[in-house]
Enzyme design. Structure first.
Site, PDB file in Angstrom:
ATOM      1  CG  ASN A  85     -11.600   8.527   6.730  1.00  0.00           C
ATOM      2  OD1 ASN A  85     -10.586   8.473   6.031  1.00  0.00           O
ATOM      3  ND2 ASN A  85     -12.507   7.577   6.733  1.00  0.00           N
TER       4      ASN A  85
ATOM      5  CD  GLU B 241     -11.710   4.150   6.030  1.00  0.00           C
ATOM      6  OE1 GLU B 241     -12.180   5.099   5.408  1.00  0.00           O
ATOM      7  OE2 GLU B 241     -10.901   3.338   5.521  1.00  0.00           O
TER       8      GLU B 241
ATOM      9  N   GLY C  87      -8.235   4.917  -0.314  1.00  0.00           N
ATOM     10  CA  GLY C  87      -9.168   4.742  -1.422  1.00  0.00           C
ATOM     11  C   GLY C  87      -8.651   3.836  -2.525  1.00  0.00           C
TER      12      GLY C  87
ATOM     13  CD  GLU D 207      -2.165  -3.090   6.132  1.00  0.00           C
ATOM     14  OE1 GLU D 207      -3.122  -3.503   5.438  1.00  0.00           O
ATOM     15  OE2 GLU D 207      -2.262  -2.154   6.928  1.00  0.00           O
ATOM     16  CE  LYS D 208      -1.743 -13.801   6.044  1.00  0.00           C
ATOM     17  NZ  LYS D 208      -0.810 -14.785   5.415  1.00  0.00           N
ATOM     18  CG  PHE D 209      -4.885  -9.743   0.689  1.00  0.00           C
ATOM     19  CD1 PHE D 209      -5.371  -8.460   0.478  1.00  0.00           C
ATOM     20  CD2 PHE D 209      -5.587 -10.824   0.160  1.00  0.00           C
ATOM     21  CE1 PHE D 209      -6.540  -8.249  -0.254  1.00  0.00           C
ATOM     22  CE2 PHE D 209      -6.756 -10.622  -0.575  1.00  0.00           C
ATOM     23  CZ  PHE D 209      -7.228  -9.336  -0.780  1.00  0.00           C
TER      24      PHE D 209
ATOM     25  CE  LYS E 275      -3.908  -1.902   2.605  1.00  0.00           C
ATOM     26  NZ  LYS E 275      -4.785  -1.731   3.786  1.00  0.00           N
TER      27      LYS E 275
ATOM     28  NE  ARG F  90     -14.044  12.237   4.625  1.00  0.00           N
ATOM     29  CZ  ARG F  90     -13.220  11.264   4.280  1.00  0.00           C
ATOM     30  NH1 ARG F  90     -11.911  11.432   4.390  1.00  0.00           N
ATOM     31  NH2 ARG F  90     -13.667  10.111   3.828  1.00  0.00           N
TER      32      ARG F  90
HETATM   33  C1  MV4 Z   1      -6.833  -4.223   2.721  1.00  0.00           C
HETATM   34  C2  MV4 Z   1      -7.594  -5.303   2.255  1.00  0.00           C
HETATM   35  C3  MV4 Z   1      -7.241  -6.564   2.682  1.00  0.00           C
HETATM   36  N1  MV4 Z   1      -6.169  -6.725   3.493  1.00  0.00           N
HETATM   37  N2  MV4 Z   1      -5.787  -4.446   3.534  1.00  0.00           N
HETATM   38  C4  MV4 Z   1      -8.938  -0.839   0.066  1.00  0.00           C
HETATM   39  C5  MV4 Z   1      -8.864   0.641   0.152  1.00  0.00           C
HETATM   40  C6  MV4 Z   1      -7.959   0.960   1.278  1.00  0.00           C
HETATM   41  N3  MV4 Z   1      -8.605   1.889   2.150  1.00  0.00           N
HETATM   42  C7  MV4 Z   1      -7.660  -0.329   1.941  1.00  0.00           C
HETATM   43  N4  MV4 Z   1      -8.289  -1.384   1.198  1.00  0.00           N
HETATM   44  C8  MV4 Z   1      -8.135  -2.680   1.530  1.00  0.00           C
HETATM   45  N5  MV4 Z   1      -7.107  -2.961   2.370  1.00  0.00           N
HETATM   46  C9  MV4 Z   1      -5.478  -5.673   3.888  1.00  0.00           C
HETATM   47  N6  MV4 Z   1      -4.426  -5.863   4.691  1.00  0.00           N
HETATM   48  C10 MV4 Z   1      -8.689  -5.039   1.427  1.00  0.00           C
HETATM   49  C11 MV4 Z   1      -8.955  -3.719   1.042  1.00  0.00           C
HETATM   50  C12 MV4 Z   1     -10.098  -3.534   0.185  1.00  0.00           C
HETATM   51  C13 MV4 Z   1     -11.215  -2.850   0.632  1.00  0.00           C
HETATM   52  C14 MV4 Z   1     -11.271  -2.283   1.911  1.00  0.00           C
HETATM   53  C15 MV4 Z   1     -12.373  -1.594   2.341  1.00  0.00           C
HETATM   54  C16 MV4 Z   1     -13.461  -1.471   1.487  1.00  0.00           C
HETATM   55  C17 MV4 Z   1     -13.430  -1.979   0.217  1.00  0.00           C
HETATM   56  C18 MV4 Z   1     -12.315  -2.680  -0.225  1.00  0.00           C
HETATM   57  C19 MV4 Z   1     -12.307  -3.220  -1.508  1.00  0.00           C
HETATM   58  C20 MV4 Z   1     -11.197  -3.886  -1.938  1.00  0.00           C
HETATM   59  C21 MV4 Z   1     -10.085  -4.047  -1.088  1.00  0.00           C
END
Ligand code: MV4
Length: 451
Positions: free
Chosen positions: A290, A275, A164, A200-202, A158, A292
């Protein structure tokens, strides 16, 4: 209390703030671009100042023009709404240097939370659960390889300056890490002028659950329950609700305590949102904060019967928090009515609103700046209206939403209404068991009502 507030925004949120100010006996100043001269926020404010042509950087993002407008009209505070300058630490700083109160947190808090990697480290220090991964940023491919190995594949790369979904890459195995690192870095540098990355770990198929927080300048902090925001398309939220169908009282209190620990740690003030990702086992992990008020704040308001904007203004003026945490009183759902065509990949559909009828009745709220005859300009986001319904149970809120969507008439532009009608009948939505991948991976197109 303030005597005059300038609203540095447009559309429905500008109107929302004007309405709160009116009820508080505060005078309002609207600023507007030439594209918005016929907007309702301009008609409803006590005073108006045209600040330039349509492009953001010449109007709603133009700091000198907005500060000048505040000085000319003698405004004592600026409400930034969401988007535009709402999370611009430099703007918050210039406001206070100009003797105008920025209705929001201090510049330092905005800055710390704006860098996602710093925000994560800060929350980890505060004892908030965060996704396992690299502390700080990852400097090069060798470093990335080592950290990914440590946390174990799959991982996600990331952008520190991101949010976003920009500059983000999922990496399923070691052979992909080099390419992912390089492309994410290039993308982040191009988009944010900052190529720093973290790993990060996914988390597979997570839910997006966020906690509303509010703090005053006397060290008091509270949380106002959660919002479920997993119904998104390409990182754009479409439906939000409170409470979340997966959050019970025990999890709510755990997430809320974590969020407040985070606020205490940074001496936060004002309205904010933490979040979290929630995994299948209902583990939760801090993702971003966030600093805001958010688009979806009305679901919190209607679930709890409160006014977040008034409280936000009051705490910015130095008053003590009056809101207190408590169990949800109602179930509230919000759908975003955008000028977009869901039959054609949500392509924007600006134009003139030839016919408009908004729903009403018991348990229905509409936050919108549009009216019949209004022309939706092509220059800004496509949000036309937020339709919020609320009832004793999730089922009754959904029944009200179906009824309200049937009453809604918008002709002249394509809208997301058919998508929402479909979702309110979709068994996966009705079951409450969906995740952030649902809209992007399901074939729901065939289920839309015939065009
Ligand atoms: C993640 C994730 C899975 N694992 N992080 C997407 C936007 C950004 N704010 C962070 N996001 C994500 N981070 C880890 N470690 C999956 C997402 C993600 C997601 C998160 C919230 C709402 C919608 C999403 C759609 C796709 C991926």
């Amino acid at each position: 209390m303030f005597t005059k507030v300038l609203i540095a925004n447009r559309g429905e949120i500008a109107l929302r703030v004007i309405r709160a100010c009116r009820e508080m006996g505060i005078r309002t100043v609207a600023v507007y671009s030439t594209a918005d001269k016929d907007s309702l926020h301009v008609k409803f404010a006590d005073e108006v100042v045209c600040i330039g042509p349509p492009p953001g950087r010449e109007s709603y993002l133009n700091i000198p023009r907005i500060i000048s407008a505040a000085q000319i009209t003698n405004a004592d505070a600026i409400h930034p709404g969401y988007g535009f300058l709402a999370e611009n630490a430099g703007f918050a700083e210039i406001c206070s240097e100009s003797g105008v109160t920025f209705i929001g947190p201090e510049p330092g808090a905005i800055r710390r939370m704006g860098d996602k990697s710093v925000a994560k480290d800060t929350m980890r220090e505060a004892g908030v659960p965060v996704v396992p991964g690299s502390p700080g940023t990852v400097d090069d491919i060798a470093d990335a390889r080592r950290i990914a190995e440590e946390v174990g594949y799959p991982v996600i790369v990331k952008a520190s300056a991101g949010g976003g979904g920009k500059g983000m890459r999922v990496v399923r195995e070691e052979s992909e890490i080099e390419r992912a690192f390089t492309t994410a870095q290039t993308e982040a540098l191009a988009a944010f002028g900052d190529g720093s990355l973290y790993i990060e770990k996914f988390i597979e198929e997570p839910r997006h659950v966020e906690i509303q927080v509010m703090s005053d300048m006397h060290g008091n902090h509270t949380f106002l329950n959660e919002r479920e925001c997993s119904i998104q398309r390409r990182h754009q939220k479409l439906i939000e609700e409170s409470p979340s169908p997966v959050v019970d009282e025990a999890l709510r209190m755990k997430m809320g305590e974590a969020a407040m620990a985070g606020c205490r740690h940074v001496n936060y003030r004002g309205a904010g949102t933490m979040e979290f990702l929630v995994d299948k086992h209902r583990n939760f992990y801090f993702m971003e904060m966030n600093t805001r008020i958010q688009v979806e704040h009305p679901v919190t308001e209607e679930s709890l019967g409160i006014d977040l904007i008034k409280e936000q203004i009051a705490v910015a003026a130095g008053e003590r928090l009056t809101l207190r945490q408590g169990p949800p009183r109602k179930h509230a759902i919000e759908v975003r009515i955008n000028a977009e065509d869901p039959y054609h990949e949500f392509r924007p559909s600006p134009g003139r609103i030839a016919t408009l009828h908004f729903p009403g009745g018991h348990g229905v709220r509409v936050d919108s700046h549009i009216y019949q005859g209004y022309t939706v300009p092509p220059n800004y986001d496509s949000l036309l209206a937020k339709l919020i319904t609320f009832g004793e149970t999730r089922g009754s809120a959904i029944a009200k939403m179906r009824r309200a969507l049937d009453e809604l008439v918008i002709e002249g532009v394509k809208t997301t209404t058919p998508f929402h009608k479909m979702m309110m009948e979709h068994e996966v939505f009705l079951s409450g068991r969906f995740d952030t991948q649902f809209v992007d991976t399901h074939n729901w197109l065939d289920r839309l009502p015939k065009e």
